[in-house]
Design an enzyme around this catalytic site. Structure first.
Site, PDB file in Angstrom:
ATOM      1  N   HIS A   1       0.831  -1.203   0.000  1.00  0.00           N
ATOM      2  CA  HIS A   1       0.000   0.000   0.000  1.00  0.00           C
ATOM      3  C   HIS A   1       0.869   1.257   0.000  1.00  0.00           C
ATOM      4  O   HIS A   1       0.582   2.234  -0.706  1.00  0.00           O
ATOM      5  CB  HIS A   1      -0.916  -0.030   1.223  1.00  0.00           C
TER       6      HIS A   1
ATOM      7  N   GLU B   1       2.138   1.765  -3.451  1.00  0.00           N
ATOM      8  CA  GLU B   1       1.097   2.263  -4.352  1.00  0.00           C
ATOM      9  C   GLU B   1       1.034   3.796  -4.307  1.00  0.00           C
ATOM     10  O   GLU B   1       0.906   4.463  -5.328  1.00  0.00           O
ATOM     11  CB  GLU B   1      -0.249   1.664  -3.954  1.00  0.00           C
ATOM     12  N   HIS B   2       1.141   4.358  -3.123  1.00  0.00           N
ATOM     13  CA  HIS B   2       1.152   5.814  -2.979  1.00  0.00           C
ATOM     14  C   HIS B   2       2.403   6.436  -3.601  1.00  0.00           C
ATOM     15  O   HIS B   2       2.341   7.449  -4.297  1.00  0.00           O
ATOM     16  CB  HIS B   2       1.098   6.196  -1.495  1.00  0.00           C
TER      17      HIS B   2
ATOM     18  N   GLU C   1      -5.080   8.449   6.056  1.00  0.00           N
ATOM     19  CA  GLU C   1      -6.015   7.565   5.364  1.00  0.00           C
ATOM     20  C   GLU C   1      -6.487   6.451   6.291  1.00  0.00           C
ATOM     21  O   GLU C   1      -7.682   6.115   6.340  1.00  0.00           O
ATOM     22  CB  GLU C   1      -5.346   6.969   4.119  1.00  0.00           C
TER      23      GLU C   1
END
Length: 452
Positions: A69, A72-73, A149
């Site tokens: 994750h 991905e950012h 987030e």
């Protein structure tokens, strides 16, 4: 035109066929192991592109939990030739969309643009995929973004219930870990660990490119090859594509049973479920029918019983995600804390009734029409077609068009559904509740839970 599912062997260099709706599907496996799939849709004026790797949260190892994750950012934060602003402007100035998604078994970077802008989208996505710098300052900045987030998700009780539910079903198996990682893992993450994850899993033999809509396959393959070589990849080095995950049923960790998260909320979010079916299980079509009858729409049993007859919930449904070697069948409802024990009992009663008595002929007829219509409508969107290509290549190893999918649904019988419901109901039950709860909320499960 194809008349059934099409196998996608990894050692087949080129494949081409026409699907039932006239879309031309082509697939090329380059000598470097890069796989390129396209679905040319007649009269389309736009296309959706995806750059995929078969690496998700389940593939992480300590101390790199959350790296998928995190990465991905970071791939949006700049490359050796583009800044983060350059990447954003490239799509904004043509009215395009771009984003990414991390899942338990894959990561995908995608964009949707007009047909004339497909070459640009390929260039930018290829640059991001191959040449991210993972700058140290950007890494620290994005750590804060990801923590925000996760905090946002933690403020959503439905999200919390969902994460806890998967942990309850899968126990300590990697599929039970949260996709985005948790705050502790993100705080502990290091640039070196994420960089190592990137270099180990973003290679030619890992890459799958899928494009659906207005696309010419030969031009697509040439554009992808040029973009990857321009970014520094040596596509002249021969390598086979990475093998797909082995199919079969996973051995879960011990399910945790019931998990209660007390919070001062106006609603209690309830989830009850069992281990389901793997993506390639031949009974997936039967499960699709079962799920639709149980909680897949406004005419479903859960909706009619919990909401329409008793007025105890606004949101109530069932869901059945699948992975290469595992799956889940879950039942969800959000209700007032005072009604939570009754709602939990009703969810379980409907599951029991399905296992005991199966479905009616009218329910089977109605659900076939519901699923056929929903499938056809979904394929009006190139996003759906692009994702179908990706899942077919990464997980299933076969492509099924609309007609084949409907044929499989039509072959499902009431006996198939009842037999599957009985098998699933006999599996260990897990449940989670988030809200103003106590031990009484799942009292109905005490005498109904099969032995693990």
């Amino acid at each position: 035109m194809i008349t059934g599912a099409v196998d996608l062997p990894l050692d087949l260099a080129d494949l081409s066929f026409t699907a039932s709706d006239g879309a031309v599907v082509r697939r090329s496996v380059l000598p470097s192991g890069v796989r390129v799939l396209s679905e040319q849709v007649p009269a389309a004026r736009s296309a959706t592109l995806g750059f995929w790797v078969a690496v998700g949260s389940r593939d992480e190892v300590a101390p790199a939990f959350g790296s998928t994750h995190f990465l991905e950012h970071l791939l949006f934060k700049g490359t050796t030739t583009r800044s983060a602003l350059d990447i954003a402007v490239a799509f904004d100035e043509v009215g395009g969309e771009h984003n990414a998604m991390t899942a338990k078994e894959y990561t995908c970077y995608y964009a949707k643009v007009r047909d004339r802008d497909v070459p640009m989208a390929i260039d930018v996505l290829a640059d991001m995929f191959t040449s991210s710098t993972i700058d140290a300052d950007a890494f620290e900045t994005e750590r804060g973004v990801i923590l925000e987030e996760l905090a946002m998700a933690d403020d959503d009780p439905a999200d919390v219930a969902g994460e806890k539910f998967f942990q309850a079903v899968f126990g300590d198996h990697p599929l039970g870990r949260p996709i985005g990682g948790d705050a502790a893992a993100i705080r502990a993450a290091t640039r070196d660990a994420v960089w190592g994850h990137y270099r180990a899993n973003y290679r030619p033999q890992d890459l799958v490119v899928t494009v659906a809509g207005a696309v010419d396959h030969d031009l697509l393959v040439a554009a992808v090859s040029r973009a990857l070589e321009r970014a520094g990849w040596d596509l002249g080095v021969a390598a086979p594509p990475v093998p797909r995950r082995a199919p079969g049923r996973v051995s879960f960790g011990a399910p945790t049973g019931v998990e209660l998260i007390e919070r001062p909320l106006e609603q209690t979010n309830l989830l009850i479920g069992v281990p389901g079916l793997a993506a390639a299980d031949p009974r997936r079509s039967a499960l699709t029918v079962l799920n639709a009858v149980l909680g897949g729409g406004m005419s479903s049993r859960l909706f009619q019983e919990v909401r329409e007859r008793h007025g105890l919930a606004y949101s109530v449904y069932s869901f059945a995600p699948s992975y290469s070697d595992a799956g889940v069948l879950g039942l969800y409802a959000g209700c007032s804390p005072a009604n939570a024990p009754r709602v939990a009992s009703l969810l379980l009663q409907e599951f029991d009734r399905l296992a005991d008595s199966g479905i009616t002929a009218d329910e089977l007829r109605r659900v076939r029409g519901q699923l056929a219509g929903a499938s056809a409508l979904a394929l009006e969107d190139s996003d759906t077609r692009m994702s179908r290509l990706g899942r077919s290549e990464l997980t299933l190893g076969e492509y099924t068009d609309l007609d084949e999918g409907l044929r499989r649904l039509d072959a499902v019988t009431r006996d198939d559904v009842r037999e599957l419901a009985r098998e699933l109901r006999a599996r260990p039950l897990s449940a989670t509740a988030v809200g103003a709860v106590d031990d009484s909320v799942f009292a109905a499960l005490d005498d109904a839970r099969p032995a693990a």
